[in-house]
Design an enzyme around this catalytic site. Structure first.
Site, PDB file in Angstrom:
ATOM      1  N   CYS A 116       0.811  -1.222   0.000  1.00 27.91           N
ATOM      2  CA  CYS A 116       0.000   0.000   0.000  1.00 27.91           C
ATOM      3  C   CYS A 116       0.847   1.277   0.000  1.00 27.91           C
ATOM      4  O   CYS A 116       0.370   2.338  -0.401  1.00 27.91           O
ATOM      5  CB  CYS A 116      -0.945   0.012   1.199  1.00 27.91           C
ATOM      6  SG  CYS A 116      -2.079  -1.394   1.243  1.00 27.91           S
ATOM      7  N   HIS A 257      -3.716   6.953   1.510  1.00 29.41           N
ATOM      8  CA  HIS A 257      -4.038   5.624   0.997  1.00 29.41           C
ATOM      9  C   HIS A 257      -5.496   5.340   1.326  1.00 29.41           C
ATOM     10  O   HIS A 257      -5.947   5.569   2.454  1.00 29.41           O
ATOM     11  CB  HIS A 257      -3.129   4.577   1.643  1.00 29.41           C
ATOM     12  CG  HIS A 257      -3.569   3.169   1.438  1.00 29.41           C
ATOM     13  ND1 HIS A 257      -3.880   2.665   0.184  1.00 29.41           N
ATOM     14  CD2 HIS A 257      -3.778   2.148   2.317  1.00 29.41           C
ATOM     15  CE1 HIS A 257      -4.247   1.406   0.302  1.00 29.41           C
ATOM     16  NE2 HIS A 257      -4.198   1.067   1.588  1.00 29.41           N
ATOM     17  N   ASN A 287     -10.109  -0.482  -1.934  1.00 27.59           N
ATOM     18  CA  ASN A 287      -8.690  -0.406  -1.581  1.00 27.59           C
ATOM     19  C   ASN A 287      -7.887  -1.096  -2.684  1.00 27.59           C
ATOM     20  O   ASN A 287      -7.986  -2.307  -2.866  1.00 27.59           O
ATOM     21  CB  ASN A 287      -8.473  -1.102  -0.231  1.00 27.59           C
ATOM     22  CG  ASN A 287      -7.031  -1.044   0.246  1.00 27.59           C
ATOM     23  OD1 ASN A 287      -6.106  -0.971  -0.540  1.00 27.59           O
ATOM     24  ND2 ASN A 287      -6.847  -1.106   1.553  1.00 27.59           N
TER      25      ASN A 287
END
Length: 301
Positions: A116, A257, A287
């Protein structure tokens, strides 16, 4: 204050799968109540790879869009960094495949694996290399096919993870007024078990047994990941404010993020920064790991 690296993001682009999957489809397949996913994550829909779509195809689409936005061609690019934890192939790197598809000159192209955090690591790495003066225009890409490592029977991850790519053309030179004022990178290897794919690498090569045991799927200890994020992210943002002398009122936008809306709300509250200062597209894309920040940057831009 003067930037530590005088460069700017000159163009941005996105590449996402054609297939859009709403919460109802996932909730029905898992047998969980309608509304469960949005209430816990803030996600309403996401994009899943279909036939012929993967980390490379998303990266190509995003990169071409970023080059068009920057007014540059593939021959202008001096450096390619592609952040991914789901490469198109084990070998060669997806960056090299992207280099081929774009038709670039003989320039460095490599993958960077930081999950990430990948796009941020890639951006800082590009900036550091560009200080040598040898690279004028860099292509930094975050691209993922997370559905390739997601267990469709795992409610936590099947509802959260998705596919796509974002790309940025980063340029250096005296005509650019922008720059990177500060950055903060870190790692904590002691927490490696919180988010892990246990098989498929050299330590545990693929076999009929690893497939049978589901060891090629991503596994997450959600409580531990949340606890880490709620500590690390506010501390890193506060550290940037301290080192630069800036405060939240000085910022036009914070691009986090896109992890989970509850976590982002908690970070907002802890820092005392209004939620409308955060660029958010989690509701539409879910995500997407290394792709999430450049996808959000592209939408905000």
């Amino acid at each position: 204050m003067e930037p530590i690296w005088p460069l700017t993001i000159r163009g941005l682009g996105a590449g996402v799968p054609r297939r859009v999957v709403d919460n109802h489809e996932i909730e029905d397949s898992l047998g969980i109540p309608r509304g469960w996913i949005e209430a816990r994550t803030g996600i309403k829909r996401r994009h899943f790879a279909g036939d012929g779509e993967n980390t490379l195809t998303f990266a190509v689409e995003a990169s071409r869009a970023a080059l068009d936005a920057a007014g540059l061609g593939a021959s202008d690019i001096d450096l390619i960094i592609l952040a991914t934890c789901t490469p198109a192939l084990p070998i060669p790197t997806t960056a090299c495949l992207l280099h081929r598809e774009l038709g670039c000159r003989d320039v460095p192209a490599f993958d960077l694996g930081a999950a990430c955090s990948g796009f941020v690591f890639g951006l800082v790495t590009a900036a550091g290399l560009m200080t040598s003066g040898r690279y004028r225009h860099a292509l930094v890409v975050g691209s993922e096919t997370l559905t390739s490592v997601t267990d469709p029977a795992d409610p936590a991850l099947a509802s959260l993870l998705a596919d796509g790519a974002g790309a940025a053309v980063v340029s250096a030179g005296s005509e650019n007024r922008g720059g990177i004022l500060d950055y903060s990178l870190g790692s904590d290897g002691s927490l490696s078990d919180l988010l892990i794919v246990r098989a498929g690498g050299a330590a545990r090569p693929p076999s009929a047994e690893t497939v049978k045991r589901g060891e090629h799927y991503l596994r997450m200890k959600g409580t531990g990941v949340s606890r880490f994020a709620l500590t690390a992210l506010p501390d890193m943002i506060a550290g940037v404010f301290e080192r630069t002398g800036l405060c939240p009122e000085d910022l036009a936008l914070i691009v986090p993020h896109q992890m989970n809306m509850r976590l982002i709300d908690s970070v907002s509250e802890r820092l005392g920064i209004p939620r409308d200062k955060f660029a958010l597209n989690l509701d539409e894309y879910g995500n997407t790991s290394a792709a999430s920040i450049p996808l959000a940057l592209n939408e905000a831009w």
